[in-house]
Design a protein around this motif. Structure first.
Motif, PDB file in Angstrom:
ATOM      1  N   ASN A 112     102.010  51.089  64.007  1.00 19.55           N
ATOM      2  CA  ASN A 112     101.853  52.383  63.341  1.00 19.55           C
ATOM      3  C   ASN A 112     103.173  53.120  63.529  1.00 19.55           C
ATOM      4  OD1 ASN A 112      98.741  52.005  64.699  1.00 19.55           O
ATOM      5  ND2 ASN A 112      98.917  52.419  62.505  1.00 19.55           N
ATOM      6  N   PRO A 113     103.990  53.266  62.496  1.00 20.41           N
ATOM      7  CA  PRO A 113     105.326  53.833  62.673  1.00 20.41           C
ATOM      8  C   PRO A 113     105.275  55.297  63.100  1.00 20.41           C
ATOM      9  CG  PRO A 113     105.079  52.777  60.515  1.00 20.41           C
ATOM     10  CD  PRO A 113     103.721  52.916  61.102  1.00 20.41           C
ATOM     11  N   PRO A 114     106.356  55.763  63.752  1.00 18.33           N
ATOM     12  CA  PRO A 114     106.438  57.186  64.075  1.00 18.33           C
ATOM     13  C   PRO A 114     106.509  58.025  62.794  1.00 18.33           C
ATOM     14  CG  PRO A 114     108.498  56.072  64.583  1.00 18.33           C
ATOM     15  CD  PRO A 114     107.508  55.008  64.252  1.00 18.33           C
ATOM     16  N   ALA A 115     106.276  59.322  62.957  1.00 17.31           N
ATOM     17  CA  ALA A 115     106.158  60.216  61.802  1.00 17.31           C
ATOM     18  C   ALA A 115     107.396  60.207  60.917  1.00 17.31           C
ATOM     19  CB  ALA A 115     105.866  61.639  62.283  1.00 17.31           C
ATOM     20  N   ASP A 116     108.608  60.126  61.521  1.00 16.64           N
ATOM     21  CA  ASP A 116     109.821  60.171  60.704  1.00 16.64           C
ATOM     22  C   ASP A 116     109.958  58.927  59.830  1.00 16.64           C
ATOM     23  OD1 ASP A 116     110.233  58.716  63.087  1.00 16.64           O
ATOM     24  OD2 ASP A 116     112.403  58.901  62.912  1.00 16.64           O
ATOM     25  N   ILE A 117     109.469  57.787  60.314  1.00 16.91           N
ATOM     26  CA  ILE A 117     109.519  56.563  59.523  1.00 16.91           C
ATOM     27  C   ILE A 117     108.499  56.623  58.391  1.00 16.91           C
ATOM     28  CG2 ILE A 117     109.282  54.046  59.562  1.00 16.91           C
ATOM     29  CD1 ILE A 117     111.737  55.122  61.063  1.00 16.91           C
ATOM     30  N   ILE A 118     107.315  57.139  58.686  1.00 18.45           N
ATOM     31  CA  ILE A 118     106.298  57.302  57.643  1.00 18.45           C
ATOM     32  C   ILE A 118     106.822  58.219  56.546  1.00 18.45           C
ATOM     33  CG2 ILE A 118     103.995  58.186  57.113  1.00 18.45           C
ATOM     34  CD1 ILE A 118     103.151  57.386  59.952  1.00 18.45           C
ATOM     35  N   GLU A 119     107.476  59.322  56.949  1.00 18.19           N
ATOM     36  CA  GLU A 119     108.012  60.266  55.969  1.00 18.19           C
ATOM     37  C   GLU A 119     109.091  59.611  55.107  1.00 18.19           C
ATOM     38  OE1 GLU A 119     110.175  64.674  55.779  1.00 18.19           O
ATOM     39  OE2 GLU A 119     109.539  63.832  57.703  1.00 18.19           O
ATOM     40  N   ALA A 120     109.921  58.779  55.726  1.00 14.97           N
ATOM     41  CA  ALA A 120     111.022  58.141  55.000  1.00 14.97           C
ATOM     42  C   ALA A 120     110.548  57.015  54.097  1.00 14.97           C
ATOM     43  CB  ALA A 120     112.063  57.608  55.991  1.00 14.97           C
ATOM     44  N   THR A 121     109.486  56.322  54.487  1.00 15.27           N
ATOM     45  CA  THR A 121     109.084  55.106  53.777  1.00 15.27           C
ATOM     46  C   THR A 121     107.736  55.164  53.079  1.00 15.27           C
ATOM     47  OG1 THR A 121     107.974  54.190  55.730  1.00 15.27           O
ATOM     48  CG2 THR A 121     110.339  53.743  55.495  1.00 15.27           C
ATOM     49  N   GLY A 122     106.845  56.004  53.595  1.00 11.54           N
ATOM     50  CA  GLY A 122     105.471  55.981  53.093  1.00 11.54           C
ATOM     51  C   GLY A 122     104.646  54.877  53.721  1.00 11.54           C
ATOM     52  N   PHE A 123     105.244  54.099  54.671  1.00 11.30           N
ATOM     53  CA  PHE A 123     104.520  53.007  55.343  1.00 11.30           C
ATOM     54  C   PHE A 123     103.643  53.595  56.465  1.00 11.30           C
ATOM     55  CE2 PHE A 123     108.445  50.035  54.654  1.00 11.30           C
ATOM     56  CZ  PHE A 123     108.174  49.987  53.288  1.00 11.30           C
ATOM     57  N   LYS A 124     102.339  53.660  56.256  1.00  4.07           N
ATOM     58  CA  LYS A 124     101.457  54.136  57.324  1.00  4.07           C
ATOM     59  C   LYS A 124     101.246  53.064  58.390  1.00  4.07           C
ATOM     60  CE  LYS A 124      99.204  57.653  54.558  1.00  4.07           C
ATOM     61  NZ  LYS A 124      97.938  58.204  54.006  1.00  4.07           N
ATOM     62  N   ILE A 125     101.347  51.811  57.979  1.00  4.74           N
ATOM     63  CA  ILE A 125     101.489  50.711  58.923  1.00  4.74           C
ATOM     64  C   ILE A 125     102.661  49.874  58.428  1.00  4.74           C
ATOM     65  CG2 ILE A 125      99.089  50.624  59.683  1.00  4.74           C
ATOM     66  CD1 ILE A 125      98.698  48.230  57.805  1.00  4.74           C
TER      67      ILE A 125
END
Length: 243
Positions: A112-125
């Motif tokens: 489960n990526p950290p919030a900044d990675i989710i924001e940058a990629t849209g990858f929730k997993i």
């Protein structure tokens, strides 16, 4: 090795022509650890000693080569240069500089990526791969790569310890890479990553973040890396557009 002679009728001075020739051969990997001696360059290119010395002096000032008294002129580790505007792998860049690329897998798996990675990629997993990259067995960079789970899981079936992930995506998974967007910053490493790179905790590094899309417009990789600033630099070519 065949070398193309310089053109004395060219308006570009001979020493600049020679400097450009040598740099090109370094980037192509034709020169490995060092460049030819003054005498060899004089004979190969049919130029004077002063022309050779001026050309090599340019390369020394730019950090591409280093002169070692009594031993010759060696290709600098600083010469590992990533040409911005060209979509190439770290492996390919190192190899073009005449050095041997290497990698060591630190960890991988679904996260489960950290919030900044989710924001940058849209990858929730995401499928996460962390590696240390090497040039001539010297630690060069820490690479963090985030993939959609379906892509990352397939990559993990291959040699992600030492393999070139660019090549694995294109050649083994049939993904057609199209374009990337890259951001460069500077910063410091965590204590853990400094130990992996064998540098002091407050060592300054070049950070790069890159989004990579395939031909369908899908984000297929989010890449975050920290490169040793004493071994790696980025170069870009600029041109002025005519109105």
């Amino acid at each position: 090795m065949y070398v193309e002679k310089l053109n004395p009728k060219d308006p570009v001075p001979l020493h600049i022509q020679l400097r450009n020739k040598i740099e090109g051969l370094i980037h192509e990997g034709r020169y490995q650890s060092k460049i030819p001696s003054e005498r060899q360059l004089m004979d190969e290119y049919e130029v004077s000693r002063s022309t050779v010395r001026e050309a090599v002096a340019h390369l020394v000032r730019e950090g591409l080569v280093e002169k070692v008294h009594g031993k010759g002129t060696f290709i600098s580790s600083k010469a590992i240069q990533d040409w911005l505007g060209s979509l190439t792998s770290t492996t390919e860049t190192i190899r073009k500089m005449g050095m041997e690329p290497g990698a060591k897998l630190v960890t991988h798996g679904v996260i489960n990526p950290p919030a900044d990675i989710i924001e940058a990629t849209g990858f929730k997993i995401a499928y996460f791969i962390k590696r240390v990259r090497y040039a001539n067995d010297i630690p060069l960079a820490i690479e963090l790569q985030y993939y959609p789970v379906d892509i990352g899981s397939k990559l993990a079936e291959f040699d992600i310890d030492k393999g070139t992930l660019f090549d694995l995506m294109e050649e083994n998974l049939g993904i057609q890479l199209a374009e990337a967007e890259q951001l460069l910053t500077s910063g410091f490493l965590s204590a853990e990553d400094a130990e992996l790179l064998d540098v002091p905790d407050l060592f300054n590094v070049l950070n790069t973040e890159r989004k990579l899309w395939d031909h369908s417009g899908r984000l297929v990789e989010y890449y975050v890396a920290s490169f040793r600033s004493d071994m790696y630099s980025f170069r870009m070519k600029l041109s002025k557009k005519n109105n």
